[in-house]
Enzyme design. Structure first.
Site, short mmCIF file in Angstrom:
data_model
loop_
_atom_site.label_atom_id
_atom_site.label_comp_id
_atom_site.label_asym_id
_atom_site.label_seq_id
_atom_site.Cartn_x
_atom_site.Cartn_y
_atom_site.Cartn_z
N GLU A 37 -0.07 4.28 1.10
CA GLU A 37 -0.05 5.22 2.35
C GLU A 37 -1.15 5.93 2.27
OE1 GLU A 37 4.26 6.26 2.01
OE2 GLU A 37 3.78 7.65 3.78
N ARG A 262 8.38 1.64 -11.90
CA ARG A 262 7.10 2.28 -11.87
C ARG A 262 6.63 2.73 -13.05
NH1 ARG A 262 7.53 4.72 -6.66
NH2 ARG A 262 5.96 6.38 -7.03
N LYS A 272 2.42 11.77 -5.41
CA LYS A 272 1.48 12.24 -4.79
C LYS A 272 1.65 13.66 -4.30
CE LYS A 272 1.08 8.55 -2.47
NZ LYS A 272 0.31 7.49 -1.58
#
Ligand code: ATP
Ligand code: MG
Length: 563
Positions: A37, A262, A272
């Protein structure tokens, strides 16, 4: 904390692909994608995903797309797009001509939504966002049907088209899938698939005022691109039934979603949102601050893409979340830099040494080895003269028992040079700190050994004062004081920042051979660690970032494990 094995661990994703190939599923095609993204810079966690996706495509002679999942125009920016492309290339991967954007599919996705409405599988809902949340129920309580759920196909088509035409206010209406408010999976409780957002998009401008939700766009974008293996992180496991539902309802190509854990690293944060906060609140100097776990930060710090790729291979892929020790990443980095970084001598905290019996105007060029690991890297000349600098820490006036370096009356070896002996000490009158050592050298010891067999216990690095370059050196430490700052309950993660995460030394001295080193050049400063030239360097002063220290804590951890 997990301690992954240092040899290549098994990889369940690779095994699944091998099974698919055996069955000739998808005609033996392997097509993956990396779908960021564009709302921030990539971090080392993304590197894991990039290495898996591009790596598997490479391994199986397949393809990997780069696709920006740009469905949330209010948080996205072209600045991020460019930096993401740069970072993927820097890591050593290439998407050729397969650069895509979810926004490329907005027309197609709108069409899919119309198809769902026509099948009676989607409806326009007038509940407010708060009401939708309230009606949704909880993990233990089923949801309730929206009062708008039974609108006719015609009414839904009309309202959805008018949503698109901009007739309604933001938040006043949404399009929802009609699935099951009683489902045990909250994602299946009539999820929102389109919302009104009156913001322009960095690619489609003002063409749209309704935007698809990530969950609607993501799986369908994969399908449109013919992705065979949609590899994503564990938090999307509960979304898989929803993605599958969209694909089945629309009868389109069906990628296989595969979830993996992850990457988390000790002493840092990876989200982020949190990284953006660190930047915005000025805790770091920017996304590329060398203390950041971002790829631009690691790059500026001096990390090599090779070391990051090896690290990603070694941590493997698993189904269980874990936190990987930062020491493993540093271990991979040291292994790589050891082979490629030329050695130089730099004095970080200089102490002046005058060699009393060395001629005032004499300069000797001593030969030094560039890299003992690689003879092909050759040798260089290092100037030696009467006034030198050594490291302040390499001298003690009253040395304890185990201190073997320089002290009054003691003899040591200067790397590539001579034996020197400390004969006098000049101290600062007020502080009592040594400011200058008076030494003598033994001309017979040139090259670092004595013909009479006399031994010394220490070898020091040094630079010639008249020839040294001025340098600023930035020493970095962990960004956080806790191994897992995200897990610390009831505290603001900012309060866990390490107040000493950087120490700037402004009066460093370095040998002249590095004068022309460009930003990004990496060196081993003998006895001190690996350092990299920072873009802040100017003609007046070289600026170095300490990439990593020489001491290898990971090797120690592995040794302790074996015992
Ligand atoms: P963050 O939570 O850090 O903001 P994200 O998941 O929102 O990250 P995306 O841009 O959506 O970031 O991520 C692109 C791809 O990278 C996704 O497929 C995502 O699963 C993967 N990814 C993100 N973070 C990690 C991580 N820590 N380890 C492995 N893969 C990750
Ligand atoms: Mg995401």
């Amino acid at each position: 904390m997990s301690l992954p094995n240092v040899s290549s661990p098994p990889n369940f994703i690779r095994n699944m692909i091998l099974e698919d190939l055996k069955k000739n599923k998808n005609d033996g095609r392997v097509h993956t994608r990396f779908p960021p993204e564009p709302n921030g810079y990539l971090h080392i966690g993304h590197a894991k995903s990039i290495c898996i996706n591009f790596g598997l495509a490479r391994e199986f002679d397949g393809l990997c797309n780069l696709r920006f999942d740009d469905t949330n125009p209010s948080k996205e920016d072209v600045e991020y797009v460019e930096s993401i492309k740069d970072s993927v290339r820097w890591l050593g991967f290439d998407w050729d001509d397969r650069l895509y954007y979810a926004s490329d599919y907005f027309d197609q996705l709108y069409d899919y939504a119309i198809q769902l409405i026509k099948k009676g599988k989607a409806f326009v809902c007038d509940l407010s966002p708060e009401e939708i949340r309230e009606f949704r129920g909880t993990l233990t309580e089923p949801g309730r049907n929206s009062p708008y759920r039974d609108r006719s196909v015609e009414e839904n088509l009309d309202l959805f088209q008018r949503m698109r035409a901009g007739e309604f206010k933001e938040g006043s209406r949404v399009l929802r899938a009609k699935i099951d408010m009683g489902s045990g999976n909250l994602n299946m409780r009539d999820p929102v698939i389109y919302r009104i957002l009156k913001v322009s998009h960095h690619r489609t401008g003002d063409k749209w005022c309704i935007y698809p939700m990530y969950d609607f766009a993501h799986g369908l974008s994969d399908s449109l691109e013919g992705i065979t293996h949609s590899i994503c992180t564990l938090e999307f496991e509960d979304h898989r039934p929803l993605y599958d539902w969209f694909l089945d309802q629309l009868g389109v190509f069906h990628p296989q979603q595969i979830e993996f854990a992850r990457l988390n690293l000790t002493y840092t944060v990876m989200s982020k949102r949190k990284l953006l906060k660190l930047v915005q609140e000025g805790h770091v100097h920017g996304w590329d601050d060398p203390r950041m776990p971002t790829l631009v930060g690691l790059r500026r710090r001096g990390y090599t893409p090779e070391a990051i790729r090896v690290f990603c291979e070694r941590i493997g892929v698993a189904k269980r979340d874990s936190v990987v020790d930062l020491a493993l990443l540093e271990h991979c980095l040291r292994e790589d830099l050891n082979l490629r970084a030329p050695r130089v001598m730099a004095v970080l905290r200089p102490l002046k040494v005058v060699i009393e019996n060395y001629a005032e105007d004499l300069v000797e060029e001593l030969e030094a080895v560039n890299n003992p690991e690689d003879a092909a890297m050759g040798t260089r000349k290092v100037p030696f003269s009467r006034v030198l600098y050594i490291e302040r820490d390499d001298f003690m006036e009253n040395p304890p028992k185990k201190f073997f370096r320089l002290a009054p009356g003691r003899e040591v070896r200067l790397r590539y040079g001579y034996y020197i002996k400390c004969v006098d000490l000049i101290k600062d009158e007020t502080s009592g700190e040594p400011v200058e050592l008076r030494c003598t050298y033994d001309p017979a010891t040139r090259g670092g050994w004595s013909p009479d067999g006399r031994k010394v216990k220490a070898t020091l690095h040094w630079v010639s004062a008249a020839h040294a370059l001025n340098a600023e050196v930035r020493l970095y430490d962990r960004l956080f004081t806790k191994p897992d700052p995200s897990e610390e309950k009831d505290v603001d993660f900012q309060s866990l920042l390490n107040p000493n995460s950087v120490e700037v030394l402004k009066r460093c001295k370095i040998e002249p051979s590095v004068a022309a080193a460009a930003p990004g050049s990496r060196f081993q400063f003998e006895r001190q660690g690996y350092f990299c030239v920072d873009p802040d360097s100017s003609n007046d002063i070289l600026v170095f970032n300490r990439t990593v220290q020489l001491r290898d804590t990971w090797a120690k951890i592995m040794q302790a494990e074996k015992k």
